[in-house]
Design an enzyme around this catalytic site. Structure first.
Site, PDB file in Angstrom:
ATOM      1  CB  SER A 172      81.899  15.986  95.959  1.00 49.77           C
ATOM      2  OG  SER A 172      83.153  16.508  95.607  1.00 49.77           O
TER       3      SER A 172
HETATM    4  N1  SAH Z   1      87.663  14.036  95.553  1.00 45.83           N
HETATM    5  C1  SAH Z   1      87.607  14.398  96.972  1.00 45.83           C
HETATM    6  C2  SAH Z   1      87.077  15.804  97.166  1.00 45.83           C
HETATM    7  C3  SAH Z   1      88.234  16.655  97.370  1.00 45.83           C
HETATM    8  S1  SAH Z   1      88.026  18.375  97.642  1.00 45.83           S
HETATM    9  C4  SAH Z   1      86.823  13.393  97.763  1.00 45.83           C
HETATM   10  O1  SAH Z   1      86.246  12.466  97.173  1.00 45.83           O
HETATM   11  O2  SAH Z   1      86.814  13.509  98.994  1.00 45.83           O
HETATM   12  C5  SAH Z   1      89.340  18.914  96.570  1.00 45.83           C
HETATM   13  C6  SAH Z   1      90.725  18.508  96.972  1.00 45.83           C
HETATM   14  O3  SAH Z   1      91.602  18.996  95.956  1.00 45.83           O
HETATM   15  C7  SAH Z   1      91.213  19.084  98.284  1.00 45.83           C
HETATM   16  O4  SAH Z   1      91.604  18.053  99.140  1.00 45.83           O
HETATM   17  C8  SAH Z   1      92.381  19.967  97.873  1.00 45.83           C
HETATM   18  O5  SAH Z   1      93.438  19.969  98.814  1.00 45.83           O
HETATM   19  C9  SAH Z   1      92.818  19.311  96.567  1.00 45.83           C
HETATM   20  N2  SAH Z   1      93.583  20.163  95.634  1.00 45.83           N
HETATM   21  C10 SAH Z   1      93.432  21.477  95.360  1.00 45.83           C
HETATM   22  N3  SAH Z   1      94.314  21.887  94.435  1.00 45.83           N
HETATM   23  C11 SAH Z   1      95.059  20.788  94.109  1.00 45.83           C
HETATM   24  C12 SAH Z   1      96.145  20.563  93.189  1.00 45.83           C
HETATM   25  N4  SAH Z   1      96.680  21.550  92.460  1.00 45.83           N
HETATM   26  N5  SAH Z   1      96.657  19.309  93.106  1.00 45.83           N
HETATM   27  C13 SAH Z   1      96.150  18.300  93.861  1.00 45.83           C
HETATM   28  N6  SAH Z   1      95.139  18.458  94.738  1.00 45.83           N
HETATM   29  C14 SAH Z   1      94.591  19.681  94.858  1.00 45.83           C
END
Ligand code: SAH
Length: 235
Positions: A81
Site C-alpha cells: 500500500s
Molecule cells: N499489508 C500488505 C499489503 C498487502 S496487499 C503490505 O504491507 O505489503 C493484500 C494482501 O492480502 C495480498 O498479499 C493478498 O494475497 C492477501 N489476501 C487476500 N485475501 C486474503 C485472505 N482471505 N486471507 C489472507 N490474506 C489475503
C-alpha cells in the site's frame, strides 16, 4: 596488519551507514510531506514510519520508488500500500504497546512491521504461501520477534490468539467477515476496506463497545481483493 584490518572494517561500516542514511533522509521527507502534512499526528505511528526501511519490502526493481506517494507491485500480482494509507490505517487502529494486533493480508510484511513498532504483538495471515514465506524472511532479517506470520485464508481470523485489540485487513472485502468481528476484544478496533473489486472502496472502522459494534466510515481507498481459499489462482 591488525591496524589495517581495523581501518578497512571501519571503512566498510561507514559505507554501510552512508547507505542507510541515504534512505533515512528520503524516508523522513516521505513522512513529513505525505503523512504528517496530511494530518497523521500519532507520534508512535510517525516514529515507526520514519524507522522501518520500506525499501527492503519492495522488489529490487522498485527500490528507487520505495518512498514514492503510491502503492507498488510486489510479487504474485499483489501490492504494497501507499505509505500514507499504511500510516492512516495504523493510526485509525489506535495502536499502543500493550495491544495485540491481527493483520489479514501480510503481503510484503511492511504493514506488519509498522504494527510491530507500535503495538506489543502482531499476528499476520497471508493467503498466498510464497508471499507469507517471503515476508517471514524479510521480517526475520530485520529482527522482528513480535510478529508471527502464517499462510492461510484469514476469513476465519486466528481463534487461538483471539481476542485482538486491533484487527487490520489490507484486502478489500464485499462484506466484513463475521469471525473477525467476533474476535475483536472489548474496546477493540477493526479497520477494513469494504467494497467491490476494481472499484473504489470505503475504509471502515468498527469499534466494539460493551459488546456492541459501532461503524464509522473513514476515507475512500483502493485495495486488491480479499480472496477465499480456492480462489488464489484466479488473480
Ligand atoms: N499489508 C500488505 C499489503 C498487502 S496487499 C503490505 O504491507 O505489503 C493484500 C494482501 O492480502 C495480498 O498479499 C493478498 O494475497 C492477501 N489476501 C487476500 N485475501 C486474503 C485472505 N482471505 N486471507 C489472507 N490474506 C489475503
Amino acid at each position: 596488519m591488525r591496524a589495517l584490518i581495523i581501518i578497512i572494517s571501519l571503512i566498510i561500516i561507514e559505507m554501510n551507514l552512508t547507505q542507510v542514511d541515504k534512505y533515512a533522509s528520503v524516508r523522513n521527507k516521505m513522512v513529513d510531506t505525505q503523512i504528517r502534512d496530511r494530518g497523521v499526528t500519532d507520534p508512535d505511528v510517525l516514529r515507526a514510519m520514519r524507522k522501518v526501511p520500506r525499501h527492503l519490502f519492495v522488489p529490487e526493481e522498485y527500490i528507487d520508488d520505495a518512498y514514492g506517494d503510491y502503492p507498488l507491485p510486489i510479487s504474485q500480482g499483489q501490492t504494497i500500500s501507499q505509505p500514507y494509507i499504511v500510516a492512516f490505517m495504523t493510526e485509525a487502529a489506535g495502536p499502543s504497546k500493550n495491544k495485540k494486533a491481527l493483520e489479514i493480508g501480510t503481503g510484503s510484511g511492511y504493514q506488519a512491521a509498522i504494527l510491530a513498532e507500535t503495538t506489543g504483538t502482531v499476528y499476520s495471515i497471508e493467503i498466498i504461501p510464497e508471499l507469507a514465506a517471503e515476508a517471514t524472511s524479510t521480517l526475520k532479517k530485520l529482527g522482528y520477534e513480535n510478529i508471527t506470520v502464517r499462510a492461510g485464508d484469514g476469513y476465519n481470523g486466528w481463534p487461538e490468539h483471539a481476542p485482538f485489540d486491533i484487527i487490520l485487513v489490507t484486502a478489500a472485502a464485499d462484506k466484513i467477515p463475521e469471525p473477525l468481528i467476533d474476535q475483536l476484544a472489548e474496546g477493540g478496533r477493526l479497520v477494513i476496506p469494504v467494497g467491490r473489486q476494481g472499484a473504489t472502496q470505503e475504509l471502515k472502522l468498527l469499534t466494539k463497545k460493551r459488546g456492541k459494534v459501532e461503524t464509522e466510515r473513514l476515507i475512500y481507498v483502493r485495495f486488491v481483493p480479499f480472496k477465499r481459499s480456492g480462489e488464489i489462482n484466479d488473480k
